[in-house]
Design a protein around this motif. Structure first.
Motif, mmCIF file in Angstrom:
data_model
loop_
_atom_site.group_PDB
_atom_site.id
_atom_site.type_symbol
_atom_site.label_atom_id
_atom_site.label_comp_id
_atom_site.label_asym_id
_atom_site.label_seq_id
_atom_site.Cartn_x
_atom_site.Cartn_y
_atom_site.Cartn_z
ATOM 1 N N THR A 10 1.083 -1.193 0.026
ATOM 2 C CA THR A 10 -0.148 -0.063 0.001
ATOM 3 C C THR A 10 0.854 1.301 0.029
ATOM 4 O O THR A 10 1.879 1.153 0.522
ATOM 5 C CB THR A 10 -0.970 0.079 1.179
ATOM 6 O OG1 THR A 10 -1.552 1.376 1.282
ATOM 7 C CG2 THR A 10 -0.133 -0.126 2.421
ATOM 8 N N ASN A 11 0.385 2.220 -0.703
ATOM 9 C CA ASN A 11 1.188 3.570 -0.429
ATOM 10 C C ASN A 11 0.203 4.838 -0.673
ATOM 11 O O ASN A 11 0.810 5.853 -0.924
ATOM 12 C CB ASN A 11 2.119 3.789 -1.685
ATOM 13 C CG ASN A 11 1.684 3.808 -3.170
ATOM 14 O OD1 ASN A 11 0.634 3.696 -3.319
ATOM 15 N ND2 ASN A 11 2.332 4.505 -3.943
ATOM 16 N N ARG A 15 -1.156 4.097 5.434
ATOM 17 C CA ARG A 15 -0.676 2.565 5.022
ATOM 18 C C ARG A 15 -0.540 1.717 5.932
ATOM 19 O O ARG A 15 -1.068 0.386 5.772
ATOM 20 C CB ARG A 15 0.645 3.020 4.610
ATOM 21 C CG ARG A 15 0.992 4.118 3.368
ATOM 22 C CD ARG A 15 2.228 4.462 2.896
ATOM 23 N NE ARG A 15 2.759 4.900 4.321
ATOM 24 C CZ ARG A 15 3.984 4.872 4.263
ATOM 25 N NH1 ARG A 15 5.145 4.668 3.144
ATOM 26 N NH2 ARG A 15 4.704 5.390 5.273
ATOM 27 N N ALA A 16 -0.385 1.916 7.369
ATOM 28 C CA ALA A 16 -0.254 0.778 8.208
ATOM 29 C C ALA A 16 -1.666 0.314 8.361
ATOM 30 O O ALA A 16 -1.912 -1.147 8.593
ATOM 31 C CB ALA A 16 0.153 1.327 9.542
ATOM 32 N N ALA A 17 -2.661 1.157 8.645
ATOM 33 C CA ALA A 17 -4.130 0.821 8.875
ATOM 34 C C ALA A 17 -4.660 -0.276 7.632
ATOM 35 O O ALA A 17 -5.526 -0.918 7.750
ATOM 36 C CB ALA A 17 -4.880 1.896 9.106
ATOM 37 N N ALA A 34 1.302 -16.857 9.808
ATOM 38 C CA ALA A 34 2.678 -16.166 9.947
ATOM 39 C C ALA A 34 2.608 -14.800 8.999
ATOM 40 O O ALA A 34 1.975 -14.763 8.083
ATOM 41 C CB ALA A 34 4.054 -16.814 9.463
ATOM 42 N N VAL A 35 3.061 -13.683 9.859
ATOM 43 C CA VAL A 35 2.877 -12.316 9.187
ATOM 44 C C VAL A 35 4.342 -11.841 9.408
ATOM 45 O O VAL A 35 4.889 -11.876 10.677
ATOM 46 C CB VAL A 35 1.886 -11.646 9.831
ATOM 47 C CG1 VAL A 35 1.814 -10.121 9.062
ATOM 48 C CG2 VAL A 35 0.632 -12.155 9.747
ATOM 49 N N SER A 36 4.833 -11.329 8.372
ATOM 50 C CA SER A 36 6.148 -10.708 8.249
ATOM 51 C C SER A 36 6.334 -9.134 8.822
ATOM 52 O O SER A 36 5.121 -8.929 9.030
ATOM 53 C CB SER A 36 6.730 -10.645 6.906
ATOM 54 O OG SER A 36 6.275 -9.349 6.345
ATOM 55 N N PRO A 37 7.268 -8.839 9.251
ATOM 56 C CA PRO A 37 7.509 -7.499 9.652
ATOM 57 C C PRO A 37 7.258 -6.640 8.521
ATOM 58 O O PRO A 37 7.259 -6.968 7.088
ATOM 59 C CB PRO A 37 8.849 -7.173 9.986
ATOM 60 C CG PRO A 37 9.590 -8.571 10.407
ATOM 61 C CD PRO A 37 8.699 -9.516 9.398
ATOM 62 N N ILE A 38 6.736 -5.473 8.637
ATOM 63 C CA ILE A 38 6.425 -4.627 7.398
ATOM 64 C C ILE A 38 7.772 -3.558 7.186
ATOM 65 O O ILE A 38 8.604 -3.003 8.200
ATOM 66 C CB ILE A 38 5.457 -3.359 8.071
ATOM 67 C CG1 ILE A 38 4.168 -3.974 8.529
ATOM 68 C CG2 ILE A 38 5.195 -2.306 6.959
ATOM 69 C CD1 ILE A 38 2.968 -3.001 9.182
ATOM 70 N N PRO A 50 4.674 7.711 -3.875
ATOM 71 C CA PRO A 50 4.792 7.586 -2.451
ATOM 72 C C PRO A 50 5.832 6.268 -2.481
ATOM 73 O O PRO A 50 5.145 5.265 -3.171
ATOM 74 C CB PRO A 50 3.896 7.790 -1.755
ATOM 75 C CG PRO A 50 2.861 8.647 -2.650
ATOM 76 C CD PRO A 50 3.198 8.226 -3.932
ATOM 77 N N ASP A 51 6.485 6.036 -1.266
ATOM 78 C CA ASP A 51 6.983 4.732 -0.853
ATOM 79 C C ASP A 51 5.830 3.755 -0.534
ATOM 80 O O ASP A 51 4.759 4.391 -0.011
ATOM 81 C CB ASP A 51 7.972 4.964 0.076
ATOM 82 C CG ASP A 51 9.117 5.492 -0.271
ATOM 83 O OD1 ASP A 51 9.539 5.763 -1.302
ATOM 84 O OD2 ASP A 51 10.439 5.633 0.747
ATOM 85 N N PHE A 52 5.919 2.704 -0.446
ATOM 86 C CA PHE A 52 5.032 1.721 -0.073
ATOM 87 C C PHE A 52 5.291 1.069 1.143
ATOM 88 O O PHE A 52 6.619 1.310 1.757
ATOM 89 C CB PHE A 52 5.291 0.469 -0.962
ATOM 90 C CG PHE A 52 4.404 0.639 -2.504
ATOM 91 C CD1 PHE A 52 3.057 0.138 -2.415
ATOM 92 C CD2 PHE A 52 4.715 1.542 -3.361
ATOM 93 C CE1 PHE A 52 2.326 0.177 -3.695
ATOM 94 C CE2 PHE A 52 4.201 1.606 -4.632
ATOM 95 C CZ PHE A 52 2.810 1.019 -4.806
ATOM 96 N N LEU A 53 4.476 0.432 1.794
ATOM 97 C CA LEU A 53 4.636 -0.430 3.151
ATOM 98 C C LEU A 53 4.360 -1.726 2.319
ATOM 99 O O LEU A 53 3.254 -1.884 1.660
ATOM 100 C CB LEU A 53 3.622 -0.096 4.155
ATOM 101 C CG LEU A 53 3.976 1.135 4.943
ATOM 102 C CD1 LEU A 53 3.069 1.424 6.142
ATOM 103 C CD2 LEU A 53 5.516 1.300 5.188
#
Length: 167
Positions: A10-11, A15-17, A34-38, A50-53
């Protein structure tokens, strides 16, 4: 149940939400294991945005591959994604990276994801949760593929809120 790996990005907006909403919605249809770090990542393809997460997750599902694709594409729309230019800005993007160790090539679906091995923004978080998973077409582990791509500009996302200045 089949093990699957998804890539989320997402960008636009919060983004975190956006990522959290996608994970919660995915959890209603599959068992997330499992979920990786962002990671915050520079845009790929179209670079003036914009940058992505990005993050990756592993899950167990009974949905067949085409039904899973339909589900995630409908979920993107439910979460607010609108049609846009290829590789352009987006509120949420959910890619089906692997479906067990299957190789699938149809008009609507290619698994493993065809450009996965070129994309550090996918390989870095995927290596956090599945470093020893072997790409069924390339025969290399995710860890090996992750070290073979340029990860410049990719960094862990610190989503700790900024301290509030009360002065």
């Amino acid at each position: 149940m089949q093990t699957i790996y998804l890539g989320l990005g997402t960008n636009l907006g919060d983004r975190a939400a956006n990522l959290q909403a996608a994970i919660e919605a995915l959890a209603e249809a599959m068992v997330i294991t499992a979920v990786s770090p962002i990671y915050q990542t520079p845009p790929w393809g179209v670079t003036n945005q914009p940058d992505f997460l990005n993050l990756c997750l592993a899950a167990q599902t009974n949905l067949p591959p085409v039904d899973l694709l339909t589900f995630v594409k409908n979920l993107e729309i439910e979460l607010g994604r609108e049609p846009a230019e290829r590789w352009g800005p987006r509120l949420i993007d959910i890619d089906l990276l692997f479906y067990a160790n299957q190789i699938i090539e149809t008009e609507q679906l290619t698994i493993p994801h065809p450009r996965l091995h070129e994309r550090a923004f996918v390989l870095r978080p995927l290596a956090d949760i599945a470093p020893e998973f072997v790409h069924p077409r390339l025969g290399s582990t995710i860890a090996q593929l992750a070290t073979a791509v340029d990860g410049e500009g990719i960094r862990p996302f610190d989503h700790t809120p900024e301290p509030i200045n009360l002065n």
